[in-house]
Design a protein around this motif. Sequence first.
Motif, PDB file in Angstrom:
ATOM      1  N   GLU A 105      -5.697  -2.134  -7.286  1.00  0.00           N
ATOM      2  CA  GLU A 105      -6.813  -2.997  -7.697  1.00  0.00           C
ATOM      3  C   GLU A 105      -6.557  -3.617  -9.075  1.00  0.00           C
ATOM      4  OE1 GLU A 105     -10.319  -0.552  -7.409  1.00  0.00           O
ATOM      5  OE2 GLU A 105     -10.063  -0.287  -5.248  1.00  0.00           O
ATOM      6  N   THR A 106      -5.997  -2.838  -9.980  1.00  0.00           N
ATOM      7  CA  THR A 106      -5.718  -3.342 -11.331  1.00  0.00           C
ATOM      8  C   THR A 106      -4.634  -4.419 -11.294  1.00  0.00           C
ATOM      9  OG1 THR A 106      -6.343  -1.208 -12.267  1.00  0.00           O
ATOM     10  CG2 THR A 106      -5.063  -2.675 -13.674  1.00  0.00           C
ATOM     11  N   PHE A 107      -3.580  -4.198 -10.513  1.00  0.00           N
ATOM     12  CA  PHE A 107      -2.508  -5.186 -10.418  1.00  0.00           C
ATOM     13  C   PHE A 107      -2.999  -6.473  -9.746  1.00  0.00           C
ATOM     14  CE2 PHE A 107       0.763  -1.594 -10.632  1.00  0.00           C
ATOM     15  CZ  PHE A 107       1.060  -1.848 -11.960  1.00  0.00           C
ATOM     16  N   ILE A 108      -3.849  -6.340  -8.744  1.00  0.00           N
ATOM     17  CA  ILE A 108      -4.407  -7.531  -8.089  1.00  0.00           C
ATOM     18  C   ILE A 108      -5.267  -8.312  -9.081  1.00  0.00           C
ATOM     19  CG2 ILE A 108      -6.064  -8.291  -6.331  1.00  0.00           C
ATOM     20  CD1 ILE A 108      -4.905  -6.064  -4.513  1.00  0.00           C
ATOM     21  N   THR A 109      -6.061  -7.603  -9.868  1.00  0.00           N
ATOM     22  CA  THR A 109      -6.875  -8.263 -10.891  1.00  0.00           C
ATOM     23  C   THR A 109      -5.982  -8.989 -11.896  1.00  0.00           C
ATOM     24  OG1 THR A 109      -8.598  -6.590 -10.662  1.00  0.00           O
ATOM     25  CG2 THR A 109      -8.627  -7.907 -12.680  1.00  0.00           C
ATOM     26  N   LEU A 110      -4.896  -8.356 -12.299  1.00  0.00           N
ATOM     27  CA  LEU A 110      -3.950  -8.987 -13.227  1.00  0.00           C
ATOM     28  C   LEU A 110      -3.437 -10.298 -12.650  1.00  0.00           C
ATOM     29  CD1 LEU A 110      -1.954  -9.115 -15.647  1.00  0.00           C
ATOM     30  CD2 LEU A 110      -0.444  -7.636 -14.327  1.00  0.00           C
TER      31      LEU A 110
END
Length: 199
Positions: free
Chosen positions: A85-90
């Motif tokens: 989720e964090t990488f997708i947000t990035l």
Amino acid sequence: NWRRNKTLVNRMSDALAQNESLEDNAEANAPTEEDQKAAHRQEFFSQIPFSEEARANAHMAIEEAYYTLGNIYNFNLEEPQNAKETFITLLDKYPDTSHEPEVLYLLYIISNNLQPQEGDPYKEKLLSEFPNSTYAKTIRNPNYKQESEALSAELQKLYATAFSAYKSGTYELADSLLSHALNNYPITDFTDNLTLLQI
């Protein structure tokens, strides 16, 4: 004795009066609640990036924070869903991030570990948009890293030989060795060193 007591009482009275006077002055000089709110407001405003340069720096810091947080979730905390989720947000917030090839590779691995074939879209994007990256090469050839390290070791030996020839003044031999290495070996992390010595 009564004189001493009277002197002591007078001194204590003077000290108490002086102490009360200091407390009154301190209260009079103490910032009011409104002054404290204004000071806090000013402190918060000073931290807001108003200039273009300050905003750009803030965005760079946020981008790096997402990248670091994703890696912490993935490698330190072993929380793949949060990492994903964090990488997708990035990638959503910062589509031009310099970390994109690595993040796509990590999303490919994390997604496939969570559910088989779920990482295929990340793999396809990595292979199409960053075909020459180490991550794309690793997907195409799982032994790429080991093969690349072995090749770099060979090139380092050739470099050492060419450097010795250069130091001893046999420039033609050095140039010949470097040309052979640059023309007959694929590009690796060590190729730049060979090119630099050839100059």
